[in-house]
Design a protein around this motif. Sequence first.
Motif, PDB file in Angstrom:
ATOM      1  N   ILE A  27       9.828  71.617 110.037  1.00 34.61           N
ATOM      2  CA  ILE A  27       8.628  71.588 110.873  1.00 34.61           C
ATOM      3  C   ILE A  27       8.063  70.184 111.065  1.00 34.61           C
ATOM      4  O   ILE A  27       7.002  70.022 111.667  1.00 34.61           O
ATOM      5  N   ARG A  28       8.774  69.165 110.603  1.00 39.62           N
ATOM      6  CA  ARG A  28       8.292  67.795 110.789  1.00 39.62           C
ATOM      7  C   ARG A  28       8.454  67.369 112.244  1.00 39.62           C
ATOM      8  O   ARG A  28       9.172  67.991 113.014  1.00 39.62           O
ATOM      9  N   GLU A  29       7.794  66.286 112.589  1.00 44.17           N
ATOM     10  CA  GLU A  29       7.855  65.776 113.961  1.00 44.17           C
ATOM     11  C   GLU A  29       9.249  65.204 114.250  1.00 44.17           C
ATOM     12  O   GLU A  29       9.982  64.851 113.329  1.00 44.17           O
ATOM     13  N   PRO A  30       9.625  65.108 115.534  1.00 44.78           N
ATOM     14  CA  PRO A  30      10.977  64.662 115.898  1.00 44.78           C
ATOM     15  C   PRO A  30      11.372  63.304 115.323  1.00 44.78           C
ATOM     16  O   PRO A  30      12.531  63.118 114.928  1.00 44.78           O
ATOM     17  N   ASP A  31      10.432  62.353 115.237  1.00 41.69           N
ATOM     18  CA  ASP A  31      10.786  61.036 114.696  1.00 41.69           C
ATOM     19  C   ASP A  31      11.122  61.123 113.212  1.00 41.69           C
ATOM     20  O   ASP A  31      12.007  60.420 112.727  1.00 41.69           O
ATOM     21  N   GLU A  32      10.457  62.005 112.476  1.00 43.92           N
ATOM     22  CA  GLU A  32      10.758  62.195 111.062  1.00 43.92           C
ATOM     23  C   GLU A  32      12.120  62.888 110.896  1.00 43.92           C
ATOM     24  O   GLU A  32      12.927  62.499 110.053  1.00 43.92           O
ATOM     25  N   PHE A  33      12.343  63.919 111.707  1.00 40.50           N
ATOM     26  CA  PHE A  33      13.591  64.682 111.650  1.00 40.50           C
ATOM     27  C   PHE A  33      14.791  63.808 112.008  1.00 40.50           C
ATOM     28  O   PHE A  33      15.853  63.926 111.398  1.00 40.50           O
ATOM     29  N   ALA A  34      14.628  62.927 112.986  1.00 43.40           N
ATOM     30  CA  ALA A  34      15.744  62.089 113.439  1.00 43.40           C
ATOM     31  C   ALA A  34      16.229  61.159 112.340  1.00 43.40           C
ATOM     32  O   ALA A  34      17.427  60.884 112.241  1.00 43.40           O
ATOM     33  N   SER A  43      15.223  71.675 114.135  1.00 46.54           N
ATOM     34  CA  SER A  43      13.923  71.042 114.303  1.00 46.54           C
ATOM     35  C   SER A  43      13.024  71.922 115.155  1.00 46.54           C
ATOM     36  O   SER A  43      13.339  72.226 116.297  1.00 46.54           O
ATOM     37  N   ARG A  44      11.896  72.307 114.583  1.00 50.10           N
ATOM     38  CA  ARG A  44      10.844  73.039 115.295  1.00 50.10           C
ATOM     39  C   ARG A  44       9.516  72.442 114.834  1.00 50.10           C
ATOM     40  O   ARG A  44       8.902  72.929 113.893  1.00 50.10           O
ATOM     41  N   PRO A  45       9.083  71.335 115.470  1.00 47.26           N
ATOM     42  CA  PRO A  45       7.872  70.641 115.021  1.00 47.26           C
ATOM     43  C   PRO A  45       6.649  71.549 114.990  1.00 47.26           C
ATOM     44  O   PRO A  45       6.433  72.353 115.894  1.00 47.26           O
ATOM     45  N   LEU A  46       5.874  71.391 113.954  1.00 49.35           N
ATOM     46  CA  LEU A  46       4.653  72.165 113.786  1.00 49.35           C
ATOM     47  C   LEU A  46       3.711  71.975 114.968  1.00 49.35           C
ATOM     48  O   LEU A  46       3.042  72.904 115.395  1.00 49.35           O
ATOM     49  N   SER A  47       3.705  70.773 115.545  1.00 48.84           N
ATOM     50  CA  SER A  47       2.799  70.483 116.665  1.00 48.84           C
ATOM     51  C   SER A  47       3.131  71.288 117.914  1.00 48.84           C
ATOM     52  O   SER A  47       2.279  71.454 118.789  1.00 48.84           O
ATOM     53  N   THR A  48       4.337  71.804 118.032  1.00 47.36           N
ATOM     54  CA  THR A  48       4.725  72.581 119.215  1.00 47.36           C
ATOM     55  C   THR A  48       5.005  74.039 118.888  1.00 47.36           C
ATOM     56  O   THR A  48       5.389  74.809 119.768  1.00 47.36           O
ATOM     57  N   LEU A  49       4.799  74.423 117.649  1.00 51.05           N
ATOM     58  CA  LEU A  49       5.173  75.766 117.198  1.00 51.05           C
ATOM     59  C   LEU A  49       4.464  76.875 117.961  1.00 51.05           C
ATOM     60  O   LEU A  49       5.076  77.868 118.324  1.00 51.05           O
ATOM     61  N   ASP A  50       3.173  76.711 118.256  1.00 51.44           N
ATOM     62  CA  ASP A  50       2.424  77.761 118.936  1.00 51.44           C
ATOM     63  C   ASP A  50       2.898  77.984 120.363  1.00 51.44           C
ATOM     64  O   ASP A  50       2.907  79.096 120.851  1.00 51.44           O
ATOM     65  N   THR A  51       3.327  76.911 121.028  1.00 54.50           N
ATOM     66  CA  THR A  51       3.734  77.041 122.428  1.00 54.50           C
ATOM     67  C   THR A  51       5.229  77.325 122.569  1.00 54.50           C
ATOM     68  O   THR A  51       5.626  78.079 123.434  1.00 54.50           O
ATOM     69  N   ALA A  52       6.035  76.721 121.727  1.00 48.78           N
ATOM     70  CA  ALA A  52       7.477  76.854 121.866  1.00 48.78           C
ATOM     71  C   ALA A  52       8.056  77.995 121.033  1.00 48.78           C
ATOM     72  O   ALA A  52       9.114  78.512 121.334  1.00 48.78           O
ATOM     73  N   CYS A  66       9.534  70.921 105.107  1.00 43.95           N
ATOM     74  CA  CYS A  66       8.965  69.664 105.582  1.00 43.95           C
ATOM     75  C   CYS A  66       9.448  68.609 104.573  1.00 43.95           C
ATOM     76  O   CYS A  66      10.424  68.860 103.864  1.00 43.95           O
ATOM     77  N   ARG A  67       8.810  67.483 104.483  1.00 44.67           N
ATOM     78  CA  ARG A  67       9.294  66.453 103.554  1.00 44.67           C
ATOM     79  C   ARG A  67       9.049  66.835 102.095  1.00 44.67           C
ATOM     80  O   ARG A  67       9.954  66.814 101.284  1.00 44.67           O
ATOM     81  N   SER A  68       7.808  67.213 101.768  1.00 48.14           N
ATOM     82  CA  SER A  68       7.469  67.457 100.367  1.00 48.14           C
ATOM     83  C   SER A  68       7.053  68.896 100.069  1.00 48.14           C
ATOM     84  O   SER A  68       6.868  69.250  98.915  1.00 48.14           O
ATOM     85  N   GLY A  69       6.883  69.708 101.082  1.00 50.33           N
ATOM     86  CA  GLY A  69       6.407  71.072 100.901  1.00 50.33           C
ATOM     87  C   GLY A  69       4.922  71.240 101.159  1.00 50.33           C
ATOM     88  O   GLY A  69       4.415  72.355 101.202  1.00 50.33           O
ATOM     89  N   MET A  70       4.209  70.126 101.343  1.00 49.01           N
ATOM     90  CA  MET A  70       2.759  70.193 101.553  1.00 49.01           C
ATOM     91  C   MET A  70       2.400  70.790 102.917  1.00 49.01           C
ATOM     92  O   MET A  70       1.502  71.620 103.020  1.00 49.01           O
ATOM     93  N   ARG A  71       3.090  70.374 103.974  1.00 51.71           N
ATOM     94  CA  ARG A  71       2.780  70.894 105.318  1.00 51.71           C
ATOM     95  C   ARG A  71       3.112  72.370 105.427  1.00 51.71           C
ATOM     96  O   ARG A  71       2.366  73.134 106.041  1.00 51.71           O
ATOM     97  N   THR A  72       4.232  72.774 104.848  1.00 52.76           N
ATOM     98  CA  THR A  72       4.588  74.193 104.919  1.00 52.76           C
ATOM     99  C   THR A  72       3.584  75.028 104.134  1.00 52.76           C
ATOM    100  O   THR A  72       3.180  76.095 104.589  1.00 52.76           O
ATOM    101  N   ALA A  73       3.148  74.533 102.984  1.00 52.30           N
ATOM    102  CA  ALA A  73       2.171  75.271 102.184  1.00 52.30           C
ATOM    103  C   ALA A  73       0.836  75.371 102.913  1.00 52.30           C
ATOM    104  O   ALA A  73       0.196  76.424 102.902  1.00 52.30           O
TER     105      ALA A  73
END
Length: 177
Positions: A27-34, A43-52, A66-73
């Motif tokens: 769920i990280r942003e595309p620049d992080e995933f790349a 890749s399914r960024p959290l910022s676009t999850l509601d629309t996409a 995500c990177r550390s588990g904080m965003r998913t939690a």
Amino acid sequence: MTTILDPLTPDEAARRLAQGRAVLIDIREPDEFARRRARGALSRPLSTLDTAGLGLTDGREVIFTCRSGMRTAANGQRLAAACGGAAHVLEGGLDAWDRAGLPVETDAKAPLEMMRQVQIVAGLLVLCGVVLGLTVSPWFLGVAGFVGAGLTFAGVTGFCGMARLLALAPWNRPARA
């Protein structure tokens, strides 16, 4: 209210992925995933999850990372709603996946994540402003104040002018074929 998704250890997640029972969603942003990602993750960024949405229809379990588990939690409720089926979070995120010795793909040619670039530039500007303010002229302390005000504005509004400027830098532009 936060929905807590069932956590999976990296080894258990890898086992389910290998059996074809699950799909790993980053769920990280595309620049992080790349720059760095678990092999096979989508890749399914959290910022676009509601629309996409997730775009998955095969009925497999979903493991969010995500990177550390904080965003998913912190976003358990949104993630659970987005998948509509069995969902889990990767305990410790990509960092734990990597520590477990599981395959990670890295693209060293991809630019640093935008947030890291902003942190580096903001930190350097504040440091230079303070050093110059103490050694050359107190007017240079205004640089540190300006950067602090910009970061505060970015936090309050969600608009980061420094990130917009950095996005125009040559190293952040797509390579031409």
